[in-house]
Design a protein around this motif. Structure first.
Motif, PDB file in Angstrom:
ATOM      1  N   ASP A   1       0.769  -1.255  -0.211  1.00 12.05           N
ATOM      2  CA  ASP A   1       0.037  -0.009  -0.116  1.00 12.05           C
ATOM      3  C   ASP A   1       0.765   1.486  -0.057  1.00 12.05           C
ATOM      4  N   ILE A   2       0.384   2.347  -0.423  1.00 20.71           N
ATOM      5  CA  ILE A   2       0.882   3.667  -0.587  1.00 20.71           C
ATOM      6  C   ILE A   2      -0.123   4.556   0.015  1.00 20.71           C
ATOM      7  N   PHE A   3       0.489   5.099   0.997  1.00 20.88           N
ATOM      8  CA  PHE A   3      -0.456   6.052   1.909  1.00 20.88           C
ATOM      9  C   PHE A   3       0.106   7.435   1.581  1.00 20.88           C
ATOM     10  N   SER A   4      -0.676   8.090   1.110  1.00 20.40           N
ATOM     11  CA  SER A   4      -0.354   9.806   0.950  1.00 20.40           C
ATOM     12  C   SER A   4      -1.120  10.628   1.698  1.00 20.40           C
ATOM     13  N   VAL A   5      -0.575  11.642   2.159  1.00 23.03           N
ATOM     14  CA  VAL A   5      -1.398  12.621   3.212  1.00 23.03           C
ATOM     15  C   VAL A   5      -2.373  13.337   2.283  1.00 23.03           C
ATOM     16  N   ASP A   6      -2.173  13.173   1.091  1.00 26.82           N
ATOM     17  CA  ASP A   6      -3.054  13.781   0.270  1.00 26.82           C
ATOM     18  C   ASP A   6      -4.663  13.669   0.207  1.00 26.82           C
ATOM     19  N   ALA A   7      -5.044  12.678   0.858  1.00 25.39           N
ATOM     20  CA  ALA A   7      -6.229  12.247   1.145  1.00 25.39           C
ATOM     21  C   ALA A   7      -6.660  13.202   2.477  1.00 25.39           C
ATOM     22  N   LEU A   8      -5.708  13.472   3.393  1.00 25.97           N
ATOM     23  CA  LEU A   8      -6.280  14.273   4.476  1.00 25.97           C
ATOM     24  C   LEU A   8      -5.894  15.749   4.502  1.00 25.97           C
ATOM     25  N   ARG A   9      -5.268  16.229   3.281  1.00 25.82           N
ATOM     26  CA  ARG A   9      -4.751  17.592   3.050  1.00 25.82           C
ATOM     27  C   ARG A   9      -4.004  18.242   4.147  1.00 25.82           C
ATOM     28  N   THR A  10      -3.211  17.569   4.742  1.00 25.51           N
ATOM     29  CA  THR A  10      -2.229  18.030   5.696  1.00 25.51           C
ATOM     30  C   THR A  10      -0.871  17.452   5.618  1.00 25.51           C
ATOM     31  N   TYR A  11       0.221  17.596   6.481  1.00 26.55           N
ATOM     32  CA  TYR A  11       1.416  16.905   6.318  1.00 26.55           C
ATOM     33  C   TYR A  11       1.728  16.298   7.698  1.00 26.55           C
ATOM     34  N   LYS A  12       2.734  15.529   7.534  1.00 25.73           N
ATOM     35  CA  LYS A  12       3.282  15.076   8.884  1.00 25.73           C
ATOM     36  C   LYS A  12       3.949  16.366   9.466  1.00 25.73           C
ATOM     37  N   THR A  13       3.924  16.528  10.810  1.00 28.11           N
ATOM     38  CA  THR A  13       3.681  15.283  11.822  1.00 28.11           C
ATOM     39  C   THR A  13       2.315  15.257  12.383  1.00 28.11           C
ATOM     40  N   ALA A  14       1.141  15.590  11.869  1.00 28.30           N
ATOM     41  CA  ALA A  14       0.023  15.695  12.147  1.00 28.30           C
ATOM     42  C   ALA A  14      -0.349  14.012  12.902  1.00 28.30           C
ATOM     43  N   PRO A  15      -0.859  13.918  13.884  1.00 31.84           N
ATOM     44  CA  PRO A  15      -1.298  12.544  14.149  1.00 31.84           C
ATOM     45  C   PRO A  15      -1.925  11.937  13.293  1.00 31.84           C
ATOM     46  N   ALA A  16      -2.908  12.442  12.623  1.00 29.16           N
ATOM     47  CA  ALA A  16      -3.730  12.145  11.821  1.00 29.16           C
ATOM     48  C   ALA A  16      -3.389  11.399  10.586  1.00 29.16           C
ATOM     49  N   VAL A  17      -1.905  11.661  10.215  1.00 34.36           N
ATOM     50  CA  VAL A  17      -1.353  10.913   9.112  1.00 34.36           C
ATOM     51  C   VAL A  17      -0.903   9.737   9.608  1.00 34.36           C
ATOM     52  N   TYR A  18      -0.511   9.473  10.664  1.00 35.79           N
ATOM     53  CA  TYR A  18       0.040   8.235  11.242  1.00 35.79           C
ATOM     54  C   TYR A  18      -1.122   7.402  11.587  1.00 35.79           C
TER      55      TYR A  18
ATOM     56  N   VAL B   1      -3.687   7.042   9.796  1.00 38.06           N
ATOM     57  CA  VAL B   1      -4.203   6.187   8.430  1.00 38.06           C
ATOM     58  C   VAL B   1      -3.761   4.951   8.281  1.00 38.06           C
ATOM     59  N   VAL B   2      -2.533   4.571   8.709  1.00 34.80           N
ATOM     60  CA  VAL B   2      -2.055   3.222   8.782  1.00 34.80           C
ATOM     61  C   VAL B   2      -2.863   2.444   9.761  1.00 34.80           C
ATOM     62  N   THR B   3      -2.945   2.889  10.985  1.00 33.41           N
ATOM     63  CA  THR B   3      -3.674   1.906  12.027  1.00 33.41           C
ATOM     64  C   THR B   3      -5.159   1.641  11.768  1.00 33.41           C
ATOM     65  N   THR B   4      -5.671   2.823  11.195  1.00 33.71           N
ATOM     66  CA  THR B   4      -7.300   2.445  10.926  1.00 33.71           C
ATOM     67  C   THR B   4      -7.379   1.611   9.529  1.00 33.71           C
ATOM     68  N   SER B   5      -6.318   1.933   8.575  1.00 35.04           N
ATOM     69  CA  SER B   5      -6.322   1.148   7.352  1.00 35.04           C
ATOM     70  C   SER B   5      -6.223  -0.386   7.721  1.00 35.04           C
ATOM     71  N   TYR B   6      -5.270  -0.551   8.545  1.00 41.17           N
ATOM     72  CA  TYR B   6      -4.808  -2.124   8.909  1.00 41.17           C
ATOM     73  C   TYR B   6      -5.536  -2.722  10.055  1.00 41.17           C
ATOM     74  N   ARG B   7      -6.115  -1.668  10.809  1.00 44.20           N
ATOM     75  CA  ARG B   7      -6.951  -2.265  11.994  1.00 44.20           C
ATOM     76  C   ARG B   7      -5.927  -2.707  12.911  1.00 44.20           C
ATOM     77  N   LEU B   8      -4.745  -1.954  13.147  1.00 46.85           N
ATOM     78  CA  LEU B   8      -3.598  -2.535  14.213  1.00 46.85           C
ATOM     79  C   LEU B   8      -3.622  -1.275  15.254  1.00 46.85           C
ATOM     80  N   TYR B   9      -3.045  -1.953  16.231  1.00 48.31           N
ATOM     81  CA  TYR B   9      -2.665  -0.921  17.270  1.00 48.31           C
ATOM     82  C   TYR B   9      -1.364  -0.362  16.903  1.00 48.31           C
ATOM     83  N   PRO B  10      -1.043   0.982  17.398  1.00 46.58           N
ATOM     84  CA  PRO B  10       0.436   1.469  16.960  1.00 46.58           C
ATOM     85  C   PRO B  10       1.438   0.700  17.176  1.00 46.58           C
ATOM     86  N   GLY B  11       1.526  -0.023  18.409  1.00 40.95           N
ATOM     87  CA  GLY B  11       2.652  -0.887  18.561  1.00 40.95           C
ATOM     88  C   GLY B  11       2.954  -1.975  17.857  1.00 40.95           C
ATOM     89  N   SER B  12       1.877  -2.288  17.007  1.00 43.17           N
ATOM     90  CA  SER B  12       2.267  -3.462  15.989  1.00 43.17           C
ATOM     91  C   SER B  12       2.814  -3.068  14.738  1.00 43.17           C
TER      92      SER B  12
END
Length: 217
Positions: free
Chosen positions: A138-155, A157-168
């Motif tokens: 997968d390629i996750f781009s900030v473009d879907a959120l219209r903001t940039y790192k280091t906004a927490p919402a950017v990171y 995207v991965v945990t929501t898409s994969y249904r994982l806890y951050p520690g995984s």
């Protein structure tokens, strides 16, 4: 597998951001290294300031604007090189160890993904040019959120898409500020310190520091 997903920043981590200028160093002239460093610095600065202002422009626009600024700051470089340099940015070299490392992680059963400030078309071009399309899930781009790192919402995207806890999730970046943001979010973080830069953000340290991706586990 110690981590369910290995997620990589793109620019500076998988792809050499200075390759575009280096490939045209003879035309750029003796200032080529300074030129490339300033182009990169302004590209990042524009992403941070626009995120804070809530005035999003995609990363390709910022890349163009940063290049135009750099030509103004270093006027001895011929502006007619603009099109060649921008074209080269779509085809950045990946670092030598990248294909083997990604294949190894994928063979072990991990998800392999990119999480980047880059615009989707930029990222697809870089991945295809490096023949990494068969190993990156997968390629996750900030473009879907219209903001940039280091906004927490950017990171997130991965945990929501994969249904994982951050520690995984193991997150790898060559950008120390990006590592700080991902650490704050809760990812296991690996700083790929390719150029031997001093550490910073002492309260948000990486789990591991490596000179390249070769020793990644």
């Amino acid at each position: 597998m110690p981590y369910a997903a290995y997620v990589f920043d793109a620019y500076g981590t998988l792809f050499d951001v200075h390759a575009a200028v280096r490939h045209h160093a003879g035309d750029v002239g003796p200032e080529y290294q300074r030129f490339s460093e300033l182009w990169r610095a302004k590209q990042l600065e524009y992403s941070w300031t626009r995120a804070l202002m809530g005035a999003y422009r995609d990363f390709w626009q910022l890349t163009e604007e940063a290049l135009d600024y750099t030509f103004q700051r270093i006027p001895e470089v011929d502006r007619s090189l603009r099109a060649k340099l921008l074209d080269a940015y779509w085809k950045l070299d990946c670092y030598p160890e990248v294909p083997a490392v990604l294949r190894s992680l994928k063979a072990r059963g991990a998800r392999v993904a990119i999480l980047s400030n880059g615009a989707p078309a930029m990222l697809k071009s870089a991945v295809d040019n490096a023949a990494l399309d068969t190993v990156i899930d997968d390629i996750f781009s900030v473009d879907a959120l219209r903001t940039y790192k280091t906004a927490p919402a950017v990171y997130d995207v991965v945990t929501t898409s994969y249904r994982l806890y951050p520690g995984s999730v193991s997150f790898q970046s060559s950008n120390r500020w990006d590592v700080a943001g991902a650490t704050k979010f809760g990812f296991r973080t690996v700083w790929i310190n390719r150029t031997g830069m001093p550490d910073e953000y002492a309260d948000l340290g990486p789990s591991l520091i490596l000179p390249t991706l070769e020793a990644l586990e």
